[in-house]
Design a protein around this motif. Structure first.
Motif, PDB file in Angstrom:
ATOM      1  N   THR A 266       0.804  -1.223   0.000  1.00 50.31           N
ATOM      2  CA  THR A 266       0.000   0.000   0.000  1.00 50.31           C
ATOM      3  C   THR A 266       0.840   1.278   0.000  1.00 50.31           C
ATOM      4  N   LEU A 267       2.147   1.149   0.247  1.00 51.68           N
ATOM      5  CA  LEU A 267       2.993   2.336   0.346  1.00 51.68           C
ATOM      6  C   LEU A 267       3.324   2.920  -1.025  1.00 51.68           C
ATOM      7  N   ALA A 268       3.409   4.237  -1.065  1.00 46.37           N
ATOM      8  CA  ALA A 268       3.920   4.903  -2.263  1.00 46.37           C
ATOM      9  C   ALA A 268       5.419   4.636  -2.371  1.00 46.37           C
ATOM     10  N   LYS A 269       5.971   4.911  -3.534  1.00 38.33           N
ATOM     11  CA  LYS A 269       7.424   4.787  -3.702  1.00 38.33           C
ATOM     12  C   LYS A 269       8.105   5.704  -2.685  1.00 38.33           C
ATOM     13  N   ASP A 270       9.049   5.190  -1.962  1.00 42.25           N
ATOM     14  CA  ASP A 270       9.775   5.927  -0.933  1.00 42.25           C
ATOM     15  C   ASP A 270       8.883   6.236   0.278  1.00 42.25           C
ATOM     16  N   GLY A 271       7.791   5.475   0.441  1.00 46.95           N
ATOM     17  CA  GLY A 271       6.942   5.655   1.607  1.00 46.95           C
ATOM     18  C   GLY A 271       7.542   5.005   2.848  1.00 46.95           C
ATOM     19  N   SER A 272       6.997   5.357   4.006  1.00 52.60           N
ATOM     20  CA  SER A 272       7.532   4.868   5.277  1.00 52.60           C
ATOM     21  C   SER A 272       6.437   4.192   6.103  1.00 52.60           C
ATOM     22  N   TRP A 273       6.857   3.178   6.834  1.00 54.87           N
ATOM     23  CA  TRP A 273       5.988   2.505   7.798  1.00 54.87           C
ATOM     24  C   TRP A 273       6.496   2.859   9.188  1.00 54.87           C
ATOM     25  N   MET A 274       5.674   3.546   9.971  1.00 58.92           N
ATOM     26  CA  MET A 274       6.031   3.885  11.342  1.00 58.92           C
ATOM     27  C   MET A 274       5.334   2.914  12.284  1.00 58.92           C
ATOM     28  N   ILE A 275       6.131   2.239  13.090  1.00 59.76           N
ATOM     29  CA  ILE A 275       5.602   1.304  14.075  1.00 59.76           C
ATOM     30  C   ILE A 275       5.888   1.863  15.463  1.00 59.76           C
ATOM     31  N   VAL A 276       4.841   2.121  16.217  1.00 58.74           N
ATOM     32  CA  VAL A 276       4.969   2.559  17.607  1.00 58.74           C
ATOM     33  C   VAL A 276       4.531   1.392  18.484  1.00 58.74           C
ATOM     34  N   GLU A 277       5.436   0.950  19.360  1.00 58.83           N
ATOM     35  CA  GLU A 277       5.166  -0.209  20.206  1.00 58.83           C
ATOM     36  C   GLU A 277       5.513   0.099  21.660  1.00 58.83           C
ATOM     37  N   PRO A 278       4.917  -0.633  22.595  1.00 62.00           N
ATOM     38  CA  PRO A 278       5.290  -0.447  23.998  1.00 62.00           C
ATOM     39  C   PRO A 278       6.788  -0.663  24.198  1.00 62.00           C
ATOM     40  N   PHE A 279       7.396   0.142  25.045  1.00 58.57           N
ATOM     41  CA  PHE A 279       8.830   0.014  25.285  1.00 58.57           C
ATOM     42  C   PHE A 279       9.134  -1.346  25.914  1.00 58.57           C
ATOM     43  N   ALA A 280      10.143  -2.012  25.368  1.00 56.68           N
ATOM     44  CA  ALA A 280      10.562  -3.298  25.919  1.00 56.68           C
ATOM     45  C   ALA A 280      11.981  -3.609  25.481  1.00 56.68           C
ATOM     46  N   HIS A 281      12.724  -4.251  26.362  1.00 61.38           N
ATOM     47  CA  HIS A 281      14.018  -4.821  25.998  1.00 61.38           C
ATOM     48  C   HIS A 281      13.785  -6.216  25.416  1.00 61.38           C
ATOM     49  N   ASP A 282      14.811  -6.769  24.792  1.00 61.41           N
ATOM     50  CA  ASP A 282      14.666  -8.090  24.183  1.00 61.41           C
ATOM     51  C   ASP A 282      14.644  -9.210  25.213  1.00 61.41           C
ATOM     52  N   ASN A 283      15.292  -9.008  26.357  1.00 60.39           N
ATOM     53  CA  ASN A 283      15.397 -10.059  27.366  1.00 60.39           C
ATOM     54  C   ASN A 283      14.441  -9.798  28.527  1.00 60.39           C
ATOM     55  N   LEU A 284      13.775 -10.838  28.961  1.00 66.64           N
ATOM     56  CA  LEU A 284      12.807 -10.739  30.046  1.00 66.64           C
ATOM     57  C   LEU A 284      13.411 -10.087  31.287  1.00 66.64           C
ATOM     58  N   LYS A 285      14.617 -10.477  31.645  1.00 68.74           N
ATOM     59  CA  LYS A 285      15.214  -9.968  32.884  1.00 68.74           C
ATOM     60  C   LYS A 285      15.324  -8.452  32.882  1.00 68.74           C
TER      61      LYS A 285
END
Length: 353
Positions: A266-285
């Protein structure tokens, strides 16, 4: 029976006493929000229970008990010399001012939904089936908007969008933007207010949320610049968007990779996908902290059941972390993925083909 360490036991009991007070205090916050008690105190005046009861048209004995509990929790100030109560400027920002970046009262609608919907989630634990977003209590929908809106008001235009390559200039000149999983449209409305030359399209599979978003957009004066429609992340119409935004919703999707593939189409040429997600580190600890606690608990009741109710049912959860999100974008066919910025509550990613 194992012998407990009494010092550790006392520490745990102390924490539980504190958490019990907070849990009950959450219901009291809901009460004050819905009855207009905080807003009645927002000017900073000092009120006796009878004075506040008269101003709000409520029963004095109930108001007195509510005020006492709020003071015990530290949510309002008590003046013993006058046996009266007040709301400081900081407390007003948290409880009375909807437009404040620190407004928190709305978040407790989300908390209420977890208690109301616990039987459904318990059954999902037994069966492995999901609980769809639409199957939750109505307070979840309004609460989610009111919980995330302060962050969008404070950061979306001033901080997040300027960190995306070339996006702010496009929006100022006039761009096409899709806000997918828009809910009540809080993020869509913020962008439409800031960029009057751009055209915005808000999509959500939940029709009651779309209906509410249309009302809120009209009230905000931007109804003519936003088109809201019922559609999922895998079938919203393609219009060569300069920007497609997913705000705090990708992890709720059963097939986020499939959603990403559709975004790419669905993006135009040179379009951007912005993903806003809850802050999290990769490791559970590294997520065992107060913010991680909020998001893991919410994810147990809301996000993971939502994903497991859909096809694929990947179940990313609200603490997916950057590595898993990067993998989703890569599998969807995107070559560029970077963390553009972050706040204590959110990570903002820029994804490009």
């Amino acid at each position: 029976m194992r012998e407990p360490n009494l010092e550790k036991l006392n520490a745990l009991v102390g924490k539980l006493v504190n958490d019990l007070g907070i849990s009950l205090g959450g219901a009291s916050i809901l009460l004050g929000d819905r009855l207009g008690l905080y807003k009645a105190m927002a000017d900073g005046d000092i009120f006796t229970p009878s004075e506040l009861a008269k101003k709000t048209g409520l029963h004095e004995r109930y108001v007195r008990e509510w005020l006492s509990g709020q003071a015990a929790s530290g949510y309002i100030d008590y003046h013993p010399e006058k046996n009266a109560f007040s709301l400081s400027a900081e407390q007003a920002m948290a409880f009375a001012e909807e437009g404040s970046p620190a407004f928190f009262a709305g978040a407790f609608d989300v908390v209420q939904s977890t208690y109301l919907d616990e039987p459904k989630v318990a059954e999902a634990f037994r069966t492995g089936k999901g609980v769809g977003w639409h199957e939750h209590s109505k307070c979840l929908f309004s609460g989610t908007e009111r919980f995330f809106r302060p962050g969008y008001n404070a950061n979306l235009v001033s901080n997040w969008i300027p960190t995306l390559e070339g996006v702010e200039a496009k929006l100022k000149a006039g761009a096409k933007v899709a806000d997918v999983g828009c809910g009540h449209g809080a993020s869509t409305i913020v962008m439409a207010q800031a960029y009057p030359k751009s055209r915005f399209f808000g999509f959500d599979y939940h029709k009651p949320s779309i209906d509410r978003a249309k009302v809120l957009a009209q009230e905000a004066g931007v109804g003519d610049r936003i088109e809201f429609a019922q559609a999922s992340a895998k079938d919203f119409p393609a219009k060569d968007y300069d920007l497609v935004a997913f705000f705090d919703c990708l992890h709720d999707m059963g097939d986020p990779v499939g959603a990403g593939k559709h975004v790419k189409e669905t993006l135009a040429k040179d379009g951007s996908w912005m993903i806003v997600e809850p802050f999290a580190h990769d490791n559970l600890k590294d997520n065992l902290n107060p913010i991680g606690s909020i998001f893991y608990h919410a994810s147990t009741f809301i996000c993971t059941p939502a994903s497991l109710s859909q096809e694929v049912g990947l179940g990313l959860g609200a603490q997916a972390g950057e590595s898993k999100l990067r993998q989703v974008a890569t599998e969807a066919g995107f070559k560029r993925f970077r963390r553009a910025t972050e706040t204590p509550f959110n990570m903002i990613f820029e994804v490009r083909a």
